[in-house]
Design an enzyme around this catalytic site. Structure first.
Site, PDB file in Angstrom:
ATOM      1  N   ASP A 128       0.837  -1.207   0.000  1.00 39.83           N
ATOM      2  CA  ASP A 128       0.000   0.000   0.000  1.00 39.83           C
ATOM      3  C   ASP A 128       0.865   1.247   0.000  1.00 39.83           C
ATOM      4  O   ASP A 128       1.289   1.699   1.041  1.00 39.83           O
ATOM      5  CB  ASP A 128      -0.913  -0.039   1.221  1.00 39.83           C
ATOM      6  N   GLU A 159      -2.642  10.462   0.760  1.00 40.53           N
ATOM      7  CA  GLU A 159      -3.851   9.625   0.659  1.00 40.53           C
ATOM      8  C   GLU A 159      -4.215   9.021   2.004  1.00 40.53           C
ATOM      9  O   GLU A 159      -5.388   8.860   2.326  1.00 40.53           O
ATOM     10  CB  GLU A 159      -3.648   8.511  -0.379  1.00 40.53           C
ATOM     11  N   GLU A 160      -3.205   8.681   2.792  1.00 40.61           N
ATOM     12  CA  GLU A 160      -3.484   7.979   4.048  1.00 40.61           C
ATOM     13  C   GLU A 160      -4.028   8.907   5.137  1.00 40.61           C
ATOM     14  O   GLU A 160      -4.411   8.449   6.209  1.00 40.61           O
ATOM     15  CB  GLU A 160      -2.202   7.284   4.558  1.00 40.61           C
TER      16      GLU A 160
HETATM   17 ZN   LIG Z   1      -3.469   3.005  -0.060  1.00 37.55          ZN
END
Ligand SMILES: [Zn+2]
Ligand SMILES: *[C@@H]1O[C@H](CO)[C@@H](O)[C@H](O)[C@H]1NC(C)=O
Ligand SMILES: *[C@@H]1O[C@H](CO)[C@@H](O)[C@H](O)[C@H]1NC(C)=O
Ligand SMILES: *[C@@H]1O[C@H](CO)[C@@H](O)[C@H](O)[C@H]1NC(C)=O
Ligand SMILES: *[C@@H]1O[C@H](CO)[C@@H](O)[C@H](O)[C@H]1NC(C)=O
Length: 400
Positions: A128, A159-160
């Protein structure tokens, strides 16, 4: 647009009767140099720590790689002084297809390793989402060799933690023309995702009045208020909207804090809560939460305390995603992505190597074969999605 820009694809098109014959050969395996390029690229990306807010080094490394090694024009879209998204493209800036993933990771950092015997590659971000990033780059590179060059790459930060990278790209004044097709990369176990749950995050803040625990009636316990509120939400949790596609809406009491000591009536207490919506809209669920807490709030105020609800953002409803591409397995997932944050009428797909179940863990890892398969799958996905789009556009044209 695709018809003009992908002349190779349109050569053999006969509408409706049969699918256009793609001149781009389907691969069943990567050749040795491509496989090595993939592994090296993935290792380099994972070796550079890039926990959200610290993406600069990996961004710089990747910008140089895309420009120097692969001859892309690369733009950095700064969102703060040292954080930026990367947009890479070939001969033209506005393309029909965008391929995108994120370069930030969750904490803590875990170093890269590759066990050649087992074929397992691990480390923070290996799944990820640096597995997606590496596979996307290699897949697109393979297509460019077939003059399939109407593709841009976008690698975003943040994004996280709320998606500030993609939000900034979406509202960028220099944003290229709308795309026809956008392919997002997140760990999906090599399947196409047909949608993911929505999200509504909020915090409860209870306030009371401190007092000696021997004389609790002299104070008002914020902890009592919070416990009562959580009790009401536990009950509400069983009655939240659900759907066949996404199952039940879930509500996680992720962090609870309150008070200072056992012998002091608590003055403050709080809880951070994430709701994953399987149906309905954030506004509907907000209404249900407010309703469920009304009595607790009134009771708290009677005692001289209070209960506030703080919405952490607007939230979003479940996100449906295109997934009708022949030859791919499909699934729905419960995690959030950048997919809803990119505005525009594009078709959108979500695919990536590796499993979300290990993604944020201390044993984040995937197999070398999964990474290689992802290159083949991204390649196939891009070509097929273009064909589907082209065919439907032509049918629409005929109907006009
Ligand atoms: Zn991700
Ligand atoms: C690099 O890309 C440019 C277009 O962006 C192209 O004109 C040039 O021929 C490419 N060079 C190589 C070595 O591929
Ligand atoms: C690598 O994988 C093999 C096979 O699963 C295992 O026996 C070996 O212990 C692993 N090596 C390391 C260093 O973890
Ligand atoms: C862009 O990113 C910055 C930095 O995180 C953030 O403060 C700002 O709200 C973002 N802009 C948009 C439109 O989301
Ligand atoms: C949804 O919730 C209901 C009632 O709580 C439960 O019986 C059911 O098993 C849940 N469904 C899923 C898919 O978790």
């Amino acid at each position: 647009m695709i018809t003009q820009l992908l002349p190779l694809l349109s050569l053999a098109t006969t509408i409706v009767a049969s699918a256009p014959q793609s001149p781009i050969p389907e691969l069943t395996a990567l050749d040795a140099p491509t496989s090595k390029q993939l592994l090296d690229l993935h290792r380099n990306l994972v070796e550079i720590e890039s926990i959200t807010h610290n993406e600069q080094s990996v961004g710089d490394w990747l910008a140089t790689y895309l420009h120097k090694e692969l001859n892309y024009t690369v733009e950095k879209q700064h969102i703060t002084k040292d954080r930026f998204n990367l947009l890479a493209y070939g001969t033209k800036r506005s393309t029909s297809i965008l391929v995108s993933s994120h370069i930030d990771t969750v904490p803590p950092y875990w170093p890269y390793y590759y066990n050649e015997t087992s074929g397992i590659i691990g480390g923070r971000g290996s799944v990820d989402a640096k597995g997606s990033v590496a596979a996307q780059i290699v897949a697109v590179q393979g297509l460019r060799k077939h003059l399939f060059d109407d593709i841009s790459l976008l690698f975003v930060v943040g994004e996280e933690q709320g998606g500030d990278g993609m939000r900034n790209f979406s509202s960028w004044v220099k944003r290229p023309d709308p795309y026809d097709i956008v392919i997002f990369g997140e760990p999906t176990e090599a399947k196409l995702v047909c949608g993911h749950k929505g999200m509504l995050g909020f915090a409860l803040r209870a306030t009371g009045k401190a007092a000696h625990s021997g004389y609790p009636w002299l104070g008002a316990s914020a902890n009592d208020i919070l416990v009562e509120a959580l009790g009401a939400l536990l009950e509400l949790r069983e009655h939240l909207p659900w759907s066949h596609k996404y199952g039940n809406t879930t509500m996680n009491f992720g962090r609870i804090q309150g008070g200072v000591a056992a012998n002091v009536v608590a003055e403050t207490a709080s809880a951070n809560i994430a709701t994953r919506l399987a149906a309905g809209t954030p506004d509907v669920v907000k209404g249900l939460i407010i309703g469920a807490l009304k009595d607790v709030q009134a009771h708290a105020q009677q005692q001289g305390g209070d209960l506030d609800i703080e919405w952490l953002s607007d939230g979003y409803a479940p996100v449906d995603i295109d997934c009708k591409i022949e030859g791919f397995d499909t699934l729905t997932v419960n995690y959030g992505t950048d997919v809803p944050l990119l505005s525009g009428g594009h078709r959108r797909y979500l695919y990536g190597p590796g499993s979300i179940f290990v993604a944020h863990s201390d044993h984040e890892a995937l197999k070398r074969e999964e990474l290689e398969q992802a290159v083949l799958d991204y390649r196939r996905l891009i070509v097929k999605a273009s064909e589907v789009k082209q065919k439907e556009d032509e049918i629409a044209q005929m109907e006009l």
